[in-house]
Write a protein that holds these residues in place. Structure first.
Motif, mmCIF file in Angstrom:
data_model
loop_
_atom_site.group_PDB
_atom_site.id
_atom_site.type_symbol
_atom_site.label_atom_id
_atom_site.label_comp_id
_atom_site.label_asym_id
_atom_site.label_seq_id
_atom_site.Cartn_x
_atom_site.Cartn_y
_atom_site.Cartn_z
ATOM 1 N N VAL A 265 45.628 -24.531 8.165
ATOM 2 C CA VAL A 265 44.593 -25.048 9.091
ATOM 3 C C VAL A 265 43.648 -24.304 9.901
ATOM 4 N N VAL A 266 42.109 -24.251 9.388
ATOM 5 C CA VAL A 266 41.507 -22.736 10.266
ATOM 6 C C VAL A 266 40.642 -24.096 10.952
ATOM 7 N N ASN A 267 40.273 -23.241 12.139
ATOM 8 C CA ASN A 267 39.355 -23.350 13.110
ATOM 9 C C ASN A 267 38.425 -22.287 13.379
ATOM 10 N N TYR A 268 37.097 -22.790 12.469
ATOM 11 C CA TYR A 268 35.789 -21.620 12.871
ATOM 12 C C TYR A 268 35.377 -21.500 13.880
ATOM 13 N N HIS A 269 35.464 -20.789 14.612
ATOM 14 C CA HIS A 269 33.945 -21.087 16.492
ATOM 15 C C HIS A 269 32.626 -20.134 15.780
ATOM 16 N N ASN A 270 31.759 -20.592 16.719
ATOM 17 C CA ASN A 270 31.231 -19.718 16.406
ATOM 18 C C ASN A 270 30.398 -19.112 15.481
ATOM 19 N N ILE A 271 30.423 -20.396 14.272
ATOM 20 C CA ILE A 271 29.114 -20.213 13.262
ATOM 21 C C ILE A 271 28.476 -19.335 12.410
ATOM 22 N N GLU A 272 27.327 -19.877 14.096
ATOM 23 C CA GLU A 272 26.789 -19.026 13.570
ATOM 24 C C GLU A 272 26.058 -17.140 14.029
ATOM 25 N N ASN A 273 27.495 -16.521 14.583
ATOM 26 C CA ASN A 273 27.704 -15.469 14.835
ATOM 27 C C ASN A 273 28.419 -14.683 13.034
ATOM 28 N N MET A 405 56.792 -10.422 -1.701
ATOM 29 C CA MET A 405 57.361 -11.640 -1.991
ATOM 30 C C MET A 405 58.438 -13.242 -1.303
ATOM 31 N N GLN A 406 59.063 -11.537 -0.892
ATOM 32 C CA GLN A 406 59.946 -12.518 -0.139
ATOM 33 C C GLN A 406 58.860 -12.644 1.388
ATOM 34 N N TYR A 407 57.809 -12.343 1.769
ATOM 35 C CA TYR A 407 56.760 -12.612 2.511
ATOM 36 C C TYR A 407 56.288 -14.209 1.580
ATOM 37 N N LEU A 408 55.833 -13.887 0.976
ATOM 38 C CA LEU A 408 54.963 -15.378 0.583
ATOM 39 C C LEU A 408 56.630 -16.536 0.660
ATOM 40 N N TYR A 409 57.480 -15.707 0.009
ATOM 41 C CA TYR A 409 59.099 -16.744 -0.249
ATOM 42 C C TYR A 409 59.035 -18.347 1.570
ATOM 43 N N MET A 410 58.496 -16.797 2.441
ATOM 44 C CA MET A 410 58.757 -17.657 3.763
ATOM 45 C C MET A 410 57.871 -18.198 4.722
ATOM 46 N N MET A 411 56.221 -17.934 3.864
ATOM 47 C CA MET A 411 55.675 -18.716 4.172
ATOM 48 C C MET A 411 54.904 -19.902 4.145
ATOM 49 N N MET A 412 55.931 -19.479 2.649
ATOM 50 C CA MET A 412 56.270 -21.547 1.541
ATOM 51 C C MET A 412 56.788 -22.212 2.046
ATOM 52 N N THR A 413 57.903 -21.798 2.999
ATOM 53 C CA THR A 413 59.015 -22.373 3.628
ATOM 54 C C THR A 413 58.843 -22.960 5.127
ATOM 55 N N SER A 414 57.128 -22.327 5.569
ATOM 56 C CA SER A 414 56.741 -22.407 6.548
ATOM 57 C C SER A 414 56.701 -23.674 6.816
ATOM 58 N N TRP A 415 55.626 -24.410 8.027
ATOM 59 C CA TRP A 415 55.618 -25.839 8.066
ATOM 60 C C TRP A 415 54.339 -25.892 7.372
ATOM 61 N N ALA A 416 53.513 -24.623 8.111
ATOM 62 C CA ALA A 416 51.517 -24.622 7.374
ATOM 63 C C ALA A 416 51.431 -23.176 8.183
ATOM 64 N N ILE A 417 50.291 -22.750 8.066
ATOM 65 C CA ILE A 417 49.251 -21.833 9.296
ATOM 66 C C ILE A 417 48.743 -22.033 9.803
ATOM 67 N N VAL A 418 48.478 -22.513 10.865
ATOM 68 C CA VAL A 418 47.507 -22.579 11.292
ATOM 69 C C VAL A 418 46.998 -21.537 12.576
ATOM 70 N N CYS A 419 45.393 -21.544 12.460
ATOM 71 C CA CYS A 419 44.903 -20.941 13.107
ATOM 72 C C CYS A 419 43.873 -21.028 14.138
ATOM 73 N N ASP A 420 43.115 -20.312 14.206
ATOM 74 C CA ASP A 420 41.472 -19.938 15.001
ATOM 75 C C ASP A 420 41.271 -18.940 15.020
ATOM 76 N N VAL A 421 39.744 -18.747 14.219
ATOM 77 C CA VAL A 421 39.290 -17.866 13.799
ATOM 78 C C VAL A 421 37.540 -17.583 14.423
ATOM 79 N N TRP A 422 37.367 -16.530 16.008
ATOM 80 C CA TRP A 422 36.297 -16.564 16.616
ATOM 81 C C TRP A 422 35.472 -15.202 15.708
ATOM 82 N N TYR A 423 33.746 -15.793 15.390
ATOM 83 C CA TYR A 423 33.031 -14.685 15.235
ATOM 84 C C TYR A 423 32.220 -14.443 16.701
#
Length: 485
Positions: A265-273, A405-423
């Motif tokens: 779930v990604v929230n993009y902010h200030n997309i005009e930039n 591959m270990q990292y991907l395993y941990m990512m796919m067994t996490s709840w979700a990937i939630v982040c904010d992106v600011w331009y």
């Protein structure tokens, strides 16, 4: 008996068919850049579950401390009837309650177990700016620089602080959570603290490993195949505006599918930039940073050449659009990279090139030293700040500890990937401004927007020892103190 087996087989077939149709529906929506809001509803539900868990843990702990208070009170009454109940439990309980608060702004200053007083020592001084600031300006300052045995205490204090918790190595470990997020990798032995939490933890374990993980692996497999096929086909087109438009549409579509494999779930902010060309720089947490940004815009990439799973993606991307891969250990390769970077930026038809100037993954609590190379090229710099919500899954890749591959395993067994992106607004190098100063100015803007700690240390300390000149500079400063200069 035969009838029951037949009914069971039919139900299994219907279930599998429904699940496959649902996954293909998710893939279709992701490829179109659409969403029906299920992932955001899922994340909102997780927040409520985490909050319920926090309240449950607080209630159990209050009961435990109340029981301990009663026991201590009875013991103290027997030994000394005039003693009042111990206040220590109240202090501990207050501390646990504060730690159990939601993450919020707690991460903005990073993890710290000691309170540091701002000091000018034990910090790399690349441009001799600190030495100039410390030159005596009057007689009082000269007197303060005369030798005194207490001058050593500053170094002793800083050394003890570094032993307890230094500012560097803690940035290469997973971000510490204030709340337990029902994952055993952040286990604080809370899953069996009460039967309610135990039931929630077992249900969550079943959902993550039996439901979500197989679906995510399937979607990731389809996404990689689709990316490889599409980039191979688009790469056959002749160079021109049509190919550039096709590449942009294909990459955004393919990375949208891959992002759904992580329930992102990604929230993009200030997309005009949003960058259109030139150089885009961002703080670096993991290879997933590219995934988060490519879901919204098309970039050319520059980075170390990898093998394995990442190598497959790199080769697929290189078929369709211009990317720059290099070997970190080869000096000649670095010179060729600088030349290719200038050539890429000088062509306005090329997409913006995405660079992570830190050169290594940091745990998303701070921003470390930006390498000056990308700031010497010239042109416009587009800063981007990325901040992950670690409650749902730790996006940091500790490459020295886990394979891809270990990292991907941990990512796919996490709840979700939630982040904010600011331009952030574009920035250009000022006249008479050095590349290092420009890099630091961009870094501070990214750190401020993302709520990250702005550090001057080189992220390569993750792999190597401090530079010899840094040690010599500290020795030189201390010798001046001893001489009273």
């Amino acid at each position: 008996m035969i009838l029951l087996e037949l009914i069971s087989a039919v139900l299994s077939m219907i279930t599998m068919t429904t699940l496959l149709l649902f996954m293909f529906f998710i893939i279709f929506l992701a490829s179109m850049g659409k969403s029906i809001g299920v992932r955001r509803m899922y994340v909102d539900l997780l927040v409520k579950v985490f909050e319920y868990g926090r309240q449950n843990i607080e209630t159990i702990r209050k009961q435990q401390y109340a029981h301990l208070d009663i026991s201590d009170h009875n013991t103290s009454q027997k030994n000394n009837p005039t003693n009042s109940p111990s206040i220590e439990k109240e202090v501990i309980l207050k501390g646990d309650t504060e730690k159990a608060q939601s993450n919020g702004d707690a991460f903005k200053m990073g993890n710290s177990v000691i309170s540091r007083v701002e000091s000018l020592i034990l910090v790399p001084d690349v441009d001799n700016t600190r030495s100039k600031d410390r030159e005596p300006n009057n007689e009082d300052d000269k007197y303060s620089l005369e030798f005194n045995l207490s001058n050593c205490l500053d170094y002793v204090k800083s050394g003890m602080e570094a032993i307890i918790e230094d500012e560097v190595t803690s940035r290469f470990e997973a971000e510490e959570l204030k709340n337990w997020n029902l994952l055993t990798r952040t286990n604080r032995h809370y899953e069996f603290i009460s039967w309610r939490l135990t039931i929630i933890w077992v249900i969550g374990f079943f959902i993550r490993y039996v439901v979500l993980m197989p679906c995510r692996v399937f979607i990731c497999f389809i996404g990689v195949l689709w990316l490889t096929l599409c980039t191979a086909l688009v790469g056959c087109l002749p160079d021109g505006s049509t190919k550039r438009w096709m590449v942009k549409m294909v990459l955004i579509q393919c990375f949208g599918v891959l992002s759904s494999a992580l329930s992102s779930v990604v929230n993009y902010h200030n997309i005009e930039n949003r960058p259109l060309n030139g150089i885009c720089v961002a703080n670096h947490t993991s290879p997933i940073d590219v995934l988060m940004l490519m879901c919204d815009n098309c970039y050319s990439l520059i980075g170390q050449r990898h093998g394995g799973f990442l190598g497959v993606l790199q080769r697929a991307l290189a078929r369709a659009s211009p990317h720059i891969w290099f070997e970190r250990a080869e000096a000649k390769d670095r010179m060729a990279v600088a030349k290719r970077l200038k050539e890429h930026v000088s062509d306005p038809n090329n997409p913006p090139i995405l660079i992570f100037p830190e050169g290594t993954c940091i745990n998303n609590t701070s921003v470390m030293q930006f390498k000056k190379g990308s700031f010497e090229v010239g042109g416009v710099i587009y800063p981007v700040a990325i901040k992950y919500d670690a409650r749902f899954g730790d996006a940091f890749w500790n490459s020295s500890r886990y394979s891809m591959m270990q990292y991907l395993y941990m990512m796919m067994t996490s709840w979700a990937i939630v982040c904010d992106v600011w331009y952030l607004p574009s920035m250009t190098r000022n006249e008479h401004e050095s590349a290092i100063d420009f890099a630091n100015r961009v870094k501070s803007v990214i750190a401020k927007q993302g709520g990250l700690v702005d550090l001057v240390w080189d992220g390569q300390l993750k792999r190597m020892k401090p530079k010899k000149e840094w040690k010599e500079k500290q020795q030189e400063e201390f010798s001046k103190k001893l001489k009273g200069e």
